[in-house]
Design a protein around this motif. Sequence first.
Motif, mmCIF file in Angstrom:
data_model
loop_
_atom_site.group_PDB
_atom_site.id
_atom_site.type_symbol
_atom_site.label_atom_id
_atom_site.label_comp_id
_atom_site.label_asym_id
_atom_site.label_seq_id
_atom_site.Cartn_x
_atom_site.Cartn_y
_atom_site.Cartn_z
ATOM 1 N N HIS A 168 -7.246 15.830 16.035
ATOM 2 C CA HIS A 168 -8.186 15.471 14.963
ATOM 3 C C HIS A 168 -9.487 16.261 15.069
ATOM 4 O O HIS A 168 -10.577 15.741 14.795
ATOM 5 C CB HIS A 168 -8.471 13.969 14.973
ATOM 6 N N THR A 169 -9.370 17.515 15.463
ATOM 7 C CA THR A 169 -10.555 18.374 15.542
ATOM 8 C C THR A 169 -10.480 19.524 14.538
ATOM 9 O O THR A 169 -11.126 20.558 14.725
ATOM 10 C CB THR A 169 -10.715 18.944 16.965
ATOM 11 N N ALA A 170 -9.704 19.357 13.471
ATOM 12 C CA ALA A 170 -9.581 20.417 12.465
ATOM 13 C C ALA A 170 -10.862 20.574 11.651
ATOM 14 O O ALA A 170 -11.110 21.627 11.076
ATOM 15 C CB ALA A 170 -8.410 20.131 11.530
ATOM 16 N N GLY A 171 -11.677 19.507 11.589
ATOM 17 C CA GLY A 171 -12.947 19.599 10.878
ATOM 18 C C GLY A 171 -12.896 19.204 9.418
ATOM 19 O O GLY A 171 -13.789 19.549 8.643
ATOM 20 N N PHE A 172 -11.861 18.450 8.994
ATOM 21 C CA PHE A 172 -11.783 17.977 7.615
ATOM 22 C C PHE A 172 -12.732 16.798 7.405
ATOM 23 O O PHE A 172 -12.919 15.969 8.294
ATOM 24 C CB PHE A 172 -10.367 17.515 7.269
ATOM 25 N N GLU A 173 -13.283 16.697 6.203
ATOM 26 C CA GLU A 173 -13.974 15.470 5.830
ATOM 27 C C GLU A 173 -12.936 14.394 5.533
ATOM 28 O O GLU A 173 -11.749 14.685 5.348
ATOM 29 C CB GLU A 173 -14.861 15.695 4.608
ATOM 30 N N ASP A 174 -13.385 13.134 5.482
ATOM 31 C CA ASP A 174 -12.489 12.026 5.171
ATOM 32 C C ASP A 174 -12.576 11.720 3.680
ATOM 33 O O ASP A 174 -13.552 12.085 3.016
ATOM 34 C CB ASP A 174 -12.881 10.798 5.985
ATOM 35 N N GLY A 175 -11.571 11.075 3.142
ATOM 36 C CA GLY A 175 -11.588 10.729 1.724
ATOM 37 C C GLY A 175 -10.395 9.869 1.369
ATOM 38 O O GLY A 175 -9.523 9.616 2.195
ATOM 39 N N GLY A 176 -10.357 9.392 0.124
ATOM 40 C CA GLY A 176 -9.209 8.595 -0.290
ATOM 41 C C GLY A 176 -9.426 7.736 -1.512
ATOM 42 O O GLY A 176 -8.486 7.099 -1.993
ATOM 43 N N VAL A 177 -10.650 7.684 -2.055
ATOM 44 C CA VAL A 177 -10.904 6.809 -3.198
ATOM 45 C C VAL A 177 -10.024 7.212 -4.378
ATOM 46 O O VAL A 177 -10.068 8.343 -4.852
ATOM 47 C CB VAL A 177 -12.393 6.853 -3.607
ATOM 48 N N GLY A 178 -9.200 6.272 -4.798
ATOM 49 C CA GLY A 178 -8.375 6.469 -5.980
ATOM 50 C C GLY A 178 -7.016 7.073 -5.741
ATOM 51 O O GLY A 178 -6.188 7.103 -6.657
ATOM 52 N N TYR A 179 -6.727 7.556 -4.516
ATOM 53 C CA TYR A 179 -5.466 8.279 -4.347
ATOM 54 C C TYR A 179 -4.772 8.106 -2.996
ATOM 55 O O TYR A 179 -3.638 8.536 -2.834
ATOM 56 C CB TYR A 179 -5.705 9.779 -4.544
ATOM 57 N N GLN A 180 -5.397 7.473 -2.019
ATOM 58 C CA GLN A 180 -4.794 7.463 -0.683
ATOM 59 C C GLN A 180 -3.533 6.613 -0.609
ATOM 60 O O GLN A 180 -2.610 6.927 0.139
ATOM 61 C CB GLN A 180 -5.808 6.975 0.356
ATOM 62 N N ILE A 181 -3.483 5.522 -1.365
ATOM 63 C CA ILE A 181 -2.329 4.627 -1.336
ATOM 64 C C ILE A 181 -1.938 4.256 -2.761
ATOM 65 O O ILE A 181 -2.655 4.555 -3.723
ATOM 66 C CB ILE A 181 -2.629 3.339 -0.539
ATOM 67 N N THR A 182 -0.800 3.580 -2.874
ATOM 68 C CA THR A 182 -0.397 3.000 -4.149
ATOM 69 C C THR A 182 0.277 1.667 -3.875
ATOM 70 O O THR A 182 0.834 1.448 -2.793
ATOM 71 C CB THR A 182 0.562 3.925 -4.928
ATOM 72 N N THR A 183 0.212 0.764 -4.816
ATOM 73 C CA THR A 183 0.926 -0.507 -4.704
ATOM 74 C C THR A 183 2.121 -0.561 -5.643
ATOM 75 O O THR A 183 2.809 -1.572 -5.714
ATOM 76 C CB THR A 183 -0.021 -1.687 -5.019
ATOM 77 N N ASP A 184 2.356 0.535 -6.350
ATOM 78 C CA ASP A 184 3.430 0.579 -7.351
ATOM 79 C C ASP A 184 4.617 1.381 -6.816
ATOM 80 O O ASP A 184 4.572 2.613 -6.768
ATOM 81 C CB ASP A 184 2.906 1.222 -8.633
ATOM 82 N N PRO A 185 5.695 0.707 -6.413
ATOM 83 C CA PRO A 185 6.857 1.436 -5.889
ATOM 84 C C PRO A 185 7.514 2.349 -6.916
ATOM 85 O O PRO A 185 8.253 3.266 -6.556
ATOM 86 C CB PRO A 185 7.808 0.317 -5.447
ATOM 87 N N LEU A 582 -10.577 -3.180 -1.159
ATOM 88 C CA LEU A 582 -10.085 -1.974 -0.502
ATOM 89 C C LEU A 582 -8.852 -1.398 -1.187
ATOM 90 O O LEU A 582 -8.744 -0.180 -1.379
ATOM 91 C CB LEU A 582 -9.781 -2.275 0.972
ATOM 92 N N VAL A 583 -7.919 -2.259 -1.564
ATOM 93 C CA VAL A 583 -6.692 -1.781 -2.198
ATOM 94 C C VAL A 583 -7.014 -1.107 -3.528
ATOM 95 O O VAL A 583 -6.503 -0.019 -3.829
ATOM 96 C CB VAL A 583 -5.689 -2.936 -2.402
ATOM 97 N N ASP A 584 -7.867 -1.731 -4.331
ATOM 98 C CA ASP A 584 -8.265 -1.115 -5.604
ATOM 99 C C ASP A 584 -8.967 0.209 -5.365
ATOM 100 O O ASP A 584 -8.740 1.191 -6.082
ATOM 101 C CB ASP A 584 -9.196 -2.054 -6.373
ATOM 102 N N ARG A 585 -9.814 0.243 -4.376
ATOM 103 C CA ARG A 585 -10.604 1.435 -4.102
ATOM 104 C C ARG A 585 -9.746 2.628 -3.732
ATOM 105 O O ARG A 585 -10.007 3.759 -4.142
ATOM 106 C CB ARG A 585 -11.584 1.120 -2.966
ATOM 107 N N LEU A 586 -8.705 2.396 -2.943
ATOM 108 C CA LEU A 586 -7.898 3.499 -2.441
ATOM 109 C C LEU A 586 -6.676 3.801 -3.301
ATOM 110 O O LEU A 586 -6.032 4.831 -3.096
ATOM 111 C CB LEU A 586 -7.450 3.200 -1.008
#
Length: 656
Positions: A168-185, A582-586
């Motif tokens: 985890h030293t690649a130097g990427f920023e973190d993120g995920g709002v709106g796209y990291q997960i889904t609840t819709d199979p 959190l679920v809505d956010r991601l």
Amino acid sequence: MSAFKSKLSIKGIVFVLLFVLAGANIGGLYTTASAEASTSIQPVVESIDSLPDLNDTAELEAFIDGIMEIQMADMNIPGAVISIVKDGRSLFAKGYGYSNMDEGKPVDPEKSLFRIASTTKLFTWTAVMQLVEQGKIDLDTDVNTYLKEVKIPATYKEPITMRHLMTHTAGFEDGGVGYQITTDPEKLPVSITETLVKHRPARVMPPGEMIAYSNYGTALAGLIVEDVSGLAYNDYIQKNIFDRLGMKYATVQEPVPAELAPYAALGYARENGRYVTKPLTFEGGFRPAGSGSVSAMDMSRFMIAHLQRGRYEDAKLLEPETTSLMHSPAFQFDERLPGMNLGFYELRLNGQRIISHGGADPLFNTELYLVPDKGIGIFVSYSGGEGGAAASALSKAFFNRYFPIQESELPPVAVELEQDLEKYAGSYQFLRRNHSDIDKFYSFLAQISIGVADNRLVIGSGAEQQLFAPIGPNLFQAVGGTNQIGFRTDDSGNVTHFLMDFLSSEPLERTPLINRTMFWLPLLVLSFLVFVTILLGFIYRIRANQAMPKPERWTERLAAFTSAWALMTCAATFVIVLNMELVDRLSRITTALQVYLFMPILLVVLAVAMVLAAVWAWKKKYWTLLKRVHYTLAALAAILLSLFFYHWNLLGWQFG
């Protein structure tokens, strides 16, 4: 309150901050804050004759049963499972509560599949190391060499390597709002390639410089497994890990395959005094970072393989040399503190070196601990409730019982160490955060403040306060405990970074003034007061305003409207943005969020109009001098608030 919920102290603070953030090495080169030998306290073990025998499975079961009974009652946990291995065999495995409460189906340690979230990363890293030992991947080669469609831009001179991804030293920023997960199979399956092309985080640090935990980096490694092996990620893990070890109740497929669906534990939340089933979350294109669903007994096989130098019974997962490499430190913040291995992060509990990885999603919390020197592995997973706190408390209770230590006095230290503490005081922010998108705002409150009192560093306040005494250069130990924290300094001796030994994958850095919560909050409060006084004055003089000349009247109305709009925008920021579930956010960009983002833009327009109006009011000498000053302060407050929204990426639709 149970004993297992006490003494979280600083850990509790940090986990809250990480929750706000959410939504958590260069080969062979150890970077240290000091070349001095560690002066940390070494644990003093009680008499060996008085220790409980871990091989006494009846006693072990009674001990774990007692913990689980308290945790499930006190922490609102509907289901849990645990497995413990030792010396190449399964020592204990048991389920607690229900995997399906409506059907009254109890948790089965052999068959019940629990979502393990980020613990899935261990499968991804194991797959990478299989390809390393086959000569298909080199740990220190530019990852672009292996990627077919996704390419990482050359932001820095140094390329990103697989070793950087694994530590985890690649130097990427973190993120995920709106796209990291889904609840819709119905949206599954999702291509890893398409996901990583569409949602690529910025590179914000040179590779190898410092740890910044990255789900994107792990997904990238999973894509490399696909591109190098020629097999889809799901198929590779199934064939080369699950099938090889006989893990019949394990999958990284989302949703779980039809034949395993009856065994999948459901996720629950406590609402109005009862448990309510909640939709599962899926990782989609980020699945190499967290899509696993596994039974406890199958995780026992995986743990044994890692503890037995890559073998489980007659099956070979990795070569012994590869396993040793994977379990060895690959990046260290300070050689006196736990570091990052190739995929595992290190912990120290009661003097034992542990390699570990946890995982959490909104419904499940998982921890996996391996003690290589003792041949011990522990896997525990909880559905719902305070599973994170429960896992931490269980591990502490286990090691206190089977590997107890006696607290000893802090060693004497050089006087100069106690006289130079002020340089460590201040605000620190997690390196794992966003810089470029709306996600940045979620780090606004995720900072840790360190103070100094009575020659000790102070973290937290009230019952959660913890004191740390110096025990060596840039190294401190908890007063009355064994937790340690360390700092890094630059060539001029200025403190730059901070690490807690129980969270070795989440270092922090000095918070620049422009990012500090305590820089912005007083300014926001002052602006709030100015806006309120403008509105109250407007209401109080509403009849008198009617008699004013039209230009003055409309200038006052502009101030009142801007103040009202600014207050509404602030309120909406905290109600709609900061308090979003959190679920809505991601998982999606909500309509409320889309509409909200018009508000700061209109505020900027109003702020500019107020500045122009203030200039005109001074030029034309509207009202009294005091009132013109008041109006000007309101214009400056509107500009200040606009700058706040600009700095925290709330000005416009900035999605990753």
